[in-house]
Design a protein around this motif. Structure first.
Motif, PDB file in Angstrom:
ATOM      1  N   ALA A 143      73.838  74.099  40.752  1.00 41.83           N
ATOM      2  CA  ALA A 143      74.085  73.127  39.688  1.00 41.83           C
ATOM      3  C   ALA A 143      73.195  73.436  38.496  1.00 41.83           C
ATOM      4  N   THR A 144      73.700  73.128  37.318  1.00 43.11           N
ATOM      5  CA  THR A 144      72.931  73.277  36.082  1.00 43.11           C
ATOM      6  C   THR A 144      72.973  71.952  35.323  1.00 43.11           C
ATOM      7  N   THR A 145      72.173  71.848  34.299  1.00 43.03           N
ATOM      8  CA  THR A 145      72.170  70.625  33.491  1.00 43.03           C
ATOM      9  C   THR A 145      73.533  70.391  32.830  1.00 43.03           C
ATOM     10  N   ASP A 146      74.318  71.438  32.625  1.00 40.15           N
ATOM     11  CA  ASP A 146      75.666  71.270  32.057  1.00 40.15           C
ATOM     12  C   ASP A 146      76.593  70.490  32.994  1.00 40.15           C
ATOM     13  N   ASP A 147      76.254  70.448  34.281  1.00 44.16           N
ATOM     14  CA  ASP A 147      77.081  69.747  35.266  1.00 44.16           C
ATOM     15  C   ASP A 147      76.805  68.253  35.322  1.00 44.16           C
ATOM     16  N   ILE A 148      75.734  67.805  34.715  1.00 41.95           N
ATOM     17  CA  ILE A 148      75.309  66.406  34.845  1.00 41.95           C
ATOM     18  C   ILE A 148      76.396  65.409  34.448  1.00 41.95           C
ATOM     19  N   PRO A 149      77.062  65.546  33.297  1.00 40.47           N
ATOM     20  CA  PRO A 149      78.061  64.528  32.931  1.00 40.47           C
ATOM     21  C   PRO A 149      79.206  64.393  33.934  1.00 40.47           C
ATOM     22  N   VAL A 150      79.755  65.504  34.407  1.00 38.98           N
ATOM     23  CA  VAL A 150      80.886  65.400  35.339  1.00 38.98           C
ATOM     24  C   VAL A 150      80.424  64.898  36.701  1.00 38.98           C
ATOM     25  N   LEU A 151      79.239  65.290  37.160  1.00 39.00           N
ATOM     26  CA  LEU A 151      78.735  64.764  38.437  1.00 39.00           C
ATOM     27  C   LEU A 151      78.445  63.275  38.332  1.00 39.00           C
ATOM     28  N   ALA A 189      70.932  59.627  34.728  1.00 36.60           N
ATOM     29  CA  ALA A 189      69.525  59.793  35.119  1.00 36.60           C
ATOM     30  C   ALA A 189      69.412  60.122  36.603  1.00 36.60           C
ATOM     31  N   ALA A 190      70.244  59.493  37.442  1.00 33.96           N
ATOM     32  CA  ALA A 190      70.194  59.755  38.885  1.00 33.96           C
ATOM     33  C   ALA A 190      70.548  61.204  39.187  1.00 33.96           C
ATOM     34  N   VAL A 191      71.592  61.716  38.560  1.00 32.80           N
ATOM     35  CA  VAL A 191      71.980  63.120  38.783  1.00 32.80           C
ATOM     36  C   VAL A 191      70.912  64.049  38.220  1.00 32.80           C
ATOM     37  N   THR A 192      70.360  63.708  37.075  1.00 29.68           N
ATOM     38  CA  THR A 192      69.284  64.504  36.481  1.00 29.68           C
ATOM     39  C   THR A 192      68.088  64.561  37.422  1.00 29.68           C
ATOM     40  N   ASP A 193      67.752  63.412  38.018  1.00 31.43           N
ATOM     41  CA  ASP A 193      66.653  63.363  38.994  1.00 31.43           C
ATOM     42  C   ASP A 193      66.957  64.246  40.199  1.00 31.43           C
ATOM     43  N   ASP A 194      68.202  64.203  40.686  1.00 29.24           N
ATOM     44  CA  ASP A 194      68.591  65.051  41.821  1.00 29.24           C
ATOM     45  C   ASP A 194      68.359  66.521  41.499  1.00 29.24           C
ATOM     46  N   MET A 245      67.255  70.418  42.701  1.00 28.62           N
ATOM     47  CA  MET A 245      66.393  71.476  42.237  1.00 28.62           C
ATOM     48  C   MET A 245      67.256  72.561  41.630  1.00 28.62           C
ATOM     49  N   LEU A 246      66.932  73.003  40.434  1.00 25.24           N
ATOM     50  CA  LEU A 246      67.616  74.137  39.832  1.00 25.24           C
ATOM     51  C   LEU A 246      67.021  75.376  40.474  1.00 25.24           C
ATOM     52  N   SER A 247      67.842  76.105  41.203  1.00 27.71           N
ATOM     53  CA  SER A 247      67.308  77.210  41.986  1.00 27.71           C
ATOM     54  C   SER A 247      68.037  78.502  41.684  1.00 27.71           C
ATOM     55  N   MET A 248      67.512  79.551  42.252  1.00 28.74           N
ATOM     56  CA  MET A 248      68.121  80.865  42.118  1.00 28.74           C
ATOM     57  C   MET A 248      69.038  81.132  43.313  1.00 28.74           C
ATOM     58  N   MET A 249      69.467  80.090  43.987  1.00 27.06           N
ATOM     59  CA  MET A 249      70.324  80.237  45.153  1.00 27.06           C
ATOM     60  C   MET A 249      71.628  80.908  44.753  1.00 27.06           C
ATOM     61  N   LYS A 250      72.152  81.715  45.647  1.00 38.82           N
ATOM     62  CA  LYS A 250      73.399  82.421  45.372  1.00 38.82           C
ATOM     63  C   LYS A 250      74.595  81.493  45.508  1.00 38.82           C
ATOM     64  N   GLY A 295      66.345  67.780  39.386  1.00 40.49           N
ATOM     65  CA  GLY A 295      64.933  68.069  39.162  1.00 40.49           C
ATOM     66  C   GLY A 295      64.049  67.899  40.386  1.00 40.49           C
ATOM     67  N   ASP A 296      64.623  67.451  41.498  1.00 39.47           N
ATOM     68  CA  ASP A 296      63.838  67.214  42.711  1.00 39.47           C
ATOM     69  C   ASP A 296      63.448  68.554  43.346  1.00 39.47           C
ATOM     70  N   PRO A 297      62.151  68.856  43.433  1.00 37.12           N
ATOM     71  CA  PRO A 297      61.738  70.147  43.977  1.00 37.12           C
ATOM     72  C   PRO A 297      61.998  70.302  45.475  1.00 37.12           C
ATOM     73  N   ASP A 298      62.297  69.201  46.163  1.00 34.62           N
ATOM     74  CA  ASP A 298      62.528  69.251  47.606  1.00 34.62           C
ATOM     75  C   ASP A 298      64.009  69.307  47.983  1.00 34.62           C
ATOM     76  N   VAL A 299      64.879  69.313  46.974  1.00 38.95           N
ATOM     77  CA  VAL A 299      66.321  69.291  47.220  1.00 38.95           C
ATOM     78  C   VAL A 299      66.983  70.374  46.374  1.00 38.95           C
TER      79      VAL A 299
END
Length: 173
Positions: free
Chosen positions: A18-26, A47-52, A1-6, A54-58
């Motif tokens: 994490a941001t979408t910019d991190d997807i390739p290295v992850l 796709a797996a990292v992208t899904d991670d 989940m892309l969050s506003m966590m500190k 985008g998961d609203p529960d994680v």
């Protein structure tokens, strides 16, 4: 989940949202044989990292070490007030294994979940034969609860045991 966590700071690790910019290295880290053996995620790891993410529960945080992305740590929570607790999952680039980074990242996130978010219990569930992960989590303060038989399917298609471990608020050092 892309969050506003500190951003959280450990002794060695920096945990940032994490941001979408991190997807390739992850995805590259997830593709290393050591990580893929326990994390997998299918043929398309981007796709797996992208899904991670985008998961609203994680909530996924990038683990940075020495200014570089070294892996990811995720957490989720059971919200039912009678069972409320948090769970953690982590993977690290094998190039940084053996430096205490995993222990520092797990301890840092667990402390945040307990101290800042009010969870009284945090769980983690490594494969029962993953001695390095179990050693890491034990150093972070987690204790074994019990074996979960045939808990997850391995890359070989057979079922493998998992070890349930937990850390209670009173266990924090």
């Amino acid at each position: 989940m892309l969050s506003m966590m500190k951003t959280l700071y450990g002794t060695h690790a920096v945990l940032r949202p994490a941001t979408t910019d991190d997807i390739p290295v992850l995805a590259r880290i997830r593709a290393t044989p050591e990580v893929y053996a326990t994390w997998r995620g299918g043929e398309d790891l981007v796709a797996a990292v992208t899904d991670d993410l985008g998961d609203p529960d994680v909530t996924t945080l990038v683990i940075e070490y020495a200014g570089r992305t070294a892996g990811a740590i995720q957490w989720g929570a059971e919200q039912d007030p009678d069972y409320r607790h948090a769970n953690i999952d982590i993977y690290l680039d094998p190039a940084v294994h053996g430096r205490g980074l995993g222990t520092d990242a797990v301890r840092t996130l667990a402390r945040h979940l307990i101290t800042d978010l009010g969870h009284h219990r945090v769980v983690i569930d490594p494969a029962a034969d993953n001695t390095a992960a179990i050693r890491c989590y034990t150093k972070a303060g987690f204790r074994p609860v019990g074996i979960m038989r045939d808990y997850e399917r391995g890359s070989d298609g057979t079922w493998h045991d998992g070890l349930l471990m937990d850390l209670l608020a009173g266990d924090l050092d």
